[in-house]
Design a protein around this motif. Sequence first.
Motif, mmCIF file in Angstrom:
data_model
loop_
_atom_site.group_PDB
_atom_site.id
_atom_site.type_symbol
_atom_site.label_atom_id
_atom_site.label_comp_id
_atom_site.label_asym_id
_atom_site.label_seq_id
_atom_site.Cartn_x
_atom_site.Cartn_y
_atom_site.Cartn_z
ATOM 1 N N THR A 504 0.865 -1.183 0.000
ATOM 2 C CA THR A 504 0.000 0.000 0.000
ATOM 3 C C THR A 504 0.901 1.232 0.000
ATOM 4 O O THR A 504 1.839 1.314 0.802
ATOM 5 N N SER A 505 0.633 2.152 -0.910
ATOM 6 C CA SER A 505 1.522 3.309 -1.090
ATOM 7 C C SER A 505 1.385 4.305 0.035
ATOM 8 O O SER A 505 0.295 4.521 0.568
ATOM 9 N N GLU A 506 2.507 4.915 0.332
ATOM 10 C CA GLU A 506 2.480 6.041 1.259
ATOM 11 C C GLU A 506 2.670 7.296 0.420
ATOM 12 O O GLU A 506 3.598 7.370 -0.399
ATOM 13 N N LEU A 507 1.778 8.252 0.609
ATOM 14 C CA LEU A 507 1.903 9.526 -0.113
ATOM 15 C C LEU A 507 2.798 10.430 0.721
ATOM 16 O O LEU A 507 2.520 10.668 1.893
ATOM 17 N N ILE A 508 3.870 10.923 0.107
ATOM 18 C CA ILE A 508 4.800 11.773 0.851
ATOM 19 C C ILE A 508 4.733 13.189 0.276
ATOM 20 O O ILE A 508 4.986 13.395 -0.903
ATOM 21 N N SER A 509 4.361 14.141 1.116
ATOM 22 C CA SER A 509 4.315 15.542 0.685
ATOM 23 C C SER A 509 5.316 16.334 1.513
ATOM 24 O O SER A 509 5.546 16.024 2.681
ATOM 25 N N GLY A 510 5.887 17.358 0.905
ATOM 26 C CA GLY A 510 6.738 18.297 1.632
ATOM 27 C C GLY A 510 5.889 19.514 1.963
ATOM 28 O O GLY A 510 5.209 20.048 1.088
ATOM 29 N N VAL A 511 5.890 19.929 3.238
ATOM 30 C CA VAL A 511 4.971 20.988 3.665
ATOM 31 C C VAL A 511 5.730 22.049 4.474
ATOM 32 O O VAL A 511 6.576 21.720 5.310
ATOM 33 N N SER A 512 5.395 23.302 4.230
ATOM 34 C CA SER A 512 5.958 24.404 5.013
ATOM 35 C C SER A 512 5.240 24.458 6.363
ATOM 36 O O SER A 512 4.017 24.266 6.431
ATOM 37 N N ASN A 513 5.990 24.777 7.410
ATOM 38 C CA ASN A 513 5.356 24.906 8.726
ATOM 39 C C ASN A 513 4.461 26.134 8.809
ATOM 40 O O ASN A 513 3.780 26.338 9.810
ATOM 41 N N LYS A 514 4.489 26.963 7.770
ATOM 42 C CA LYS A 514 3.571 28.113 7.740
ATOM 43 C C LYS A 514 2.129 27.667 7.514
ATOM 44 O O LYS A 514 1.210 28.466 7.638
ATOM 45 N N VAL A 515 1.933 26.405 7.091
ATOM 46 C CA VAL A 515 0.570 25.877 6.929
ATOM 47 C C VAL A 515 0.409 24.664 7.849
ATOM 48 O O VAL A 515 0.353 23.516 7.385
ATOM 49 N N PRO A 516 0.337 24.923 9.167
ATOM 50 C CA PRO A 516 0.370 23.810 10.132
ATOM 51 C C PRO A 516 -0.784 22.832 9.987
ATOM 52 O O PRO A 516 -0.638 21.660 10.310
ATOM 53 N N ALA A 517 -1.937 23.300 9.526
ATOM 54 C CA ALA A 517 -3.104 22.413 9.490
ATOM 55 C C ALA A 517 -3.169 21.560 8.231
ATOM 56 O O ALA A 517 -4.074 20.731 8.082
ATOM 57 N N PHE A 518 -2.203 21.729 7.322
ATOM 58 C CA PHE A 518 -2.290 20.973 6.065
ATOM 59 C C PHE A 518 -2.035 19.490 6.297
ATOM 60 O O PHE A 518 -1.084 19.100 6.965
ATOM 61 N N LYS A 519 -2.900 18.659 5.723
ATOM 62 C CA LYS A 519 -2.732 17.208 5.799
ATOM 63 C C LYS A 519 -3.392 16.591 4.563
ATOM 64 O O LYS A 519 -4.556 16.877 4.280
ATOM 65 N N ALA A 520 -2.650 15.758 3.854
ATOM 66 C CA ALA A 520 -3.233 15.110 2.669
ATOM 67 C C ALA A 520 -4.168 13.985 3.117
ATOM 68 O O ALA A 520 -3.924 13.325 4.128
#
Lengths: 535, 308
Positions: A504-520
Amino acid sequence: MTETRSRKPAQTSASLINTSFNRRTLLKGAAAASGVAALNSPIARRAPWIKRASAQDDGRGTITLLSAEPFFGSWDPSSHTILANIHAEWNCFDRLMALDWETKELKPQLAESWTFVEPTVLELKLRSGVTFHDGSPFGAKDVKASLEYMTSDQVAHRAWYREQLQVEVVDDLTVRIRTQSPYPGLLYTLPVTSIMAEADVNNPDRLKERYNGTGPFKWKDYSQETLTFEANDEYWGGPPQLAGFSYQYVQDPGTRLAALQTGEAHVIERVESEQIPEIEANPDLRVDTTLTTENKWLIFKAKMPPMENKLLRQAISFAIDRDLIVDSILEGHGRVCDAHVAPIFFGYKPQENTPTYDPERAKALLAEAGYPNGEGLDTLVYVTSVGFYPKTREYGQYITQALGEIGINIDFQAKEPAAWLEMLYAETGAHLFDTGWMPPGIDPDLVLKAFFYSGGRITYYDDEKINALLDKEGTADPEERLTIIGDELLPALMEEMPALPLFTSELISGVSNKVPAFKANPNSTWDLKDVSLQE
Amino acid sequence: MGAFIVRRLIYSLVIILGASIAAFSLIRIVPGDPARIMAPNASEEQLATIREELGFDRPIPVQFVDFVKSAIKGDFGHSAFLKEDVGTVIAEGLPYTLRLALTALALALIVGVTLGTIAALFQDRFLDRAILTIAVLGQSMPAFWFGLVLILIFSVRLGWFPSFGYKGPKYLILPAVTLAISLLATLIRSTRLVMVDVLAQEYVKAARARGLRRRTVVFRHAIPNILVPLLTVVGVQLGYLLGGAVVVEAIFNVPGIGLTILNAVLRRDYPVVQAVTILMAGGFVLINTIIDISYGALDPRIRREMTR
């Protein structure tokens, strides 16, 4: 050459040719032409990037997300199954209900309540006071038009539905969906279908031009492979915390990473595992990982002899060390499959008869299949893609070597995505295929029926026993259905092995801490309504 | 001269027609179906509907004839992926590419001719060796690697320049330097080679013997005489600059025609691939024609040859 000078404003081509033509005039001409070109260039006049500036964002801020996949420039949600388009639609359109990914419970969205009034009739009460982005009011007529269009035979979105839905308008805020037979999977398929305005559905050209939904963000522009959206402050669920967002296709993974590191992007998709340390080393960034709805598969093409031989398919399944693939090649970013659906799906149950790495058993099965040590078995063609899914070439080479060790010769072909995609859906052409399948919802039929029912997509697998089990679960009541899937269908699939679920694939995103609530989300979409930008 | 230009124009048209046939057929020969890319999970019937909408269901010769008829009228078709007419796609992308290529050319010319001349003046001495080392390094570095190194140093570490896209002149600097580097190396070597030759000519010695200063001899007598050989080099390299722009625009995500054609090839956007290939072939041919005609402007001996 005749040396003549002409001061006439308009010259013929002949006179131009005959005009004094030496080094000095050439250099002067070139300088003048460059200046004029620079001043008059469409870029100087149109300055398209100015539209994308984030200064006018009323203090809430706008964010930039970078897509790893190009967009399909028709904005009709029915016309594609492309993830990049689905991600963008997700925040512009509402659906009848939404899925809580944690509890797997349905939450009201445009439908406030729903109930099966008969086994084949689902009645939905709709939310009042909702308007589309163009100002038109939302009602039952829009639900009827959207569902009947999105499940019609001629559109690509139909792939997610068992049959075309028939919708009856009871009153302005009540609809009834009628199906040919009980359809327990319907409730968990409706959360993948965008609801459009009836007027747009009736005018396909207009539907293709832009998004007009009821969601928290409104369509603003599409140019230079970039979609831009602005907040829908009249959203029924309250105004979003962002003034808008832009979503841009950037093909190169290194460029996406650099844009995240410099702060030019806030979220980048499809981070490669070797890029993770760089992101983790930066205190302003984080890595967001999500176990998805996507299994990666080793597909056995049923119409390509000798892949109809069940014992051969089983031998291959026991010859591959899937733990090694996940732990060593994917560096732990994935989960070894123990069923033909990912863990998040309804009906998922780990299967005891899942093959584990056992080369001796693989050799015995190969001999039982009629090919002792591979004798008499022609070379099998194995095709994978490079450039989108992570590490396909690396684990493809491992699989080639592992099968070689039990005597199966493989012709391994790594192709660019467009060439691979064309071969993937063909009946013949190769024996083994690497592919992923990421359904937008978690109903098991989105995988099992699509792949394994009566000559399924990609596999072309057709087996009476599996078909009967799929028919049985497809019309059973919800609780009985889960038992049929977990205790009968999934074990049968592991035994028959029409395709080997690798991981099962894991989706890996790179996220800035300026958008703390972001979650795929596990279907790779993201909900931006409650995401804020913190400078 | 007039006959020469007419002859060159006819050759150019033949080359462009050949390029359009090649572009049209090659993109269709390589595996990959645009309808399948648009709707990977769609059934054959649904794909047939998409192909019909795009006009790709018709026989290829019919498609080609329609394409040529429309192209003559200036209509290069419509991109289903970009949702725009191809003419508009090119009009939007071309200025970015021209700006990038011309900036890179200017950079390479200024630095390359200067360093090449200095190397020739100090032939076989330390400065000459140092400049030639720079040239060899420049020629050996692949653009995609050099571009990523520049991004890492000047965007990520130092934060001086943006890393991708184009929103203003400062976005041009790193891509232009990346694109210029291989041309710069070629120009240093060519300038040095020709300048060494020119400086050994009798008329240069005579000018020095007349008591003219070295600077005057170089600027008045030597540099004008290296222009024609340099122009040949620049002409050939300009075509490669357009090709190099594809790589550089991809690394820096500059929305020029290089990035446009790369994305179009990857997703089999036939109309865009056809039009941009023809445009690039036409650009290459045009540049070479202009260079040929320019010889006459720069060298009176060639001008006399052309008018015969």
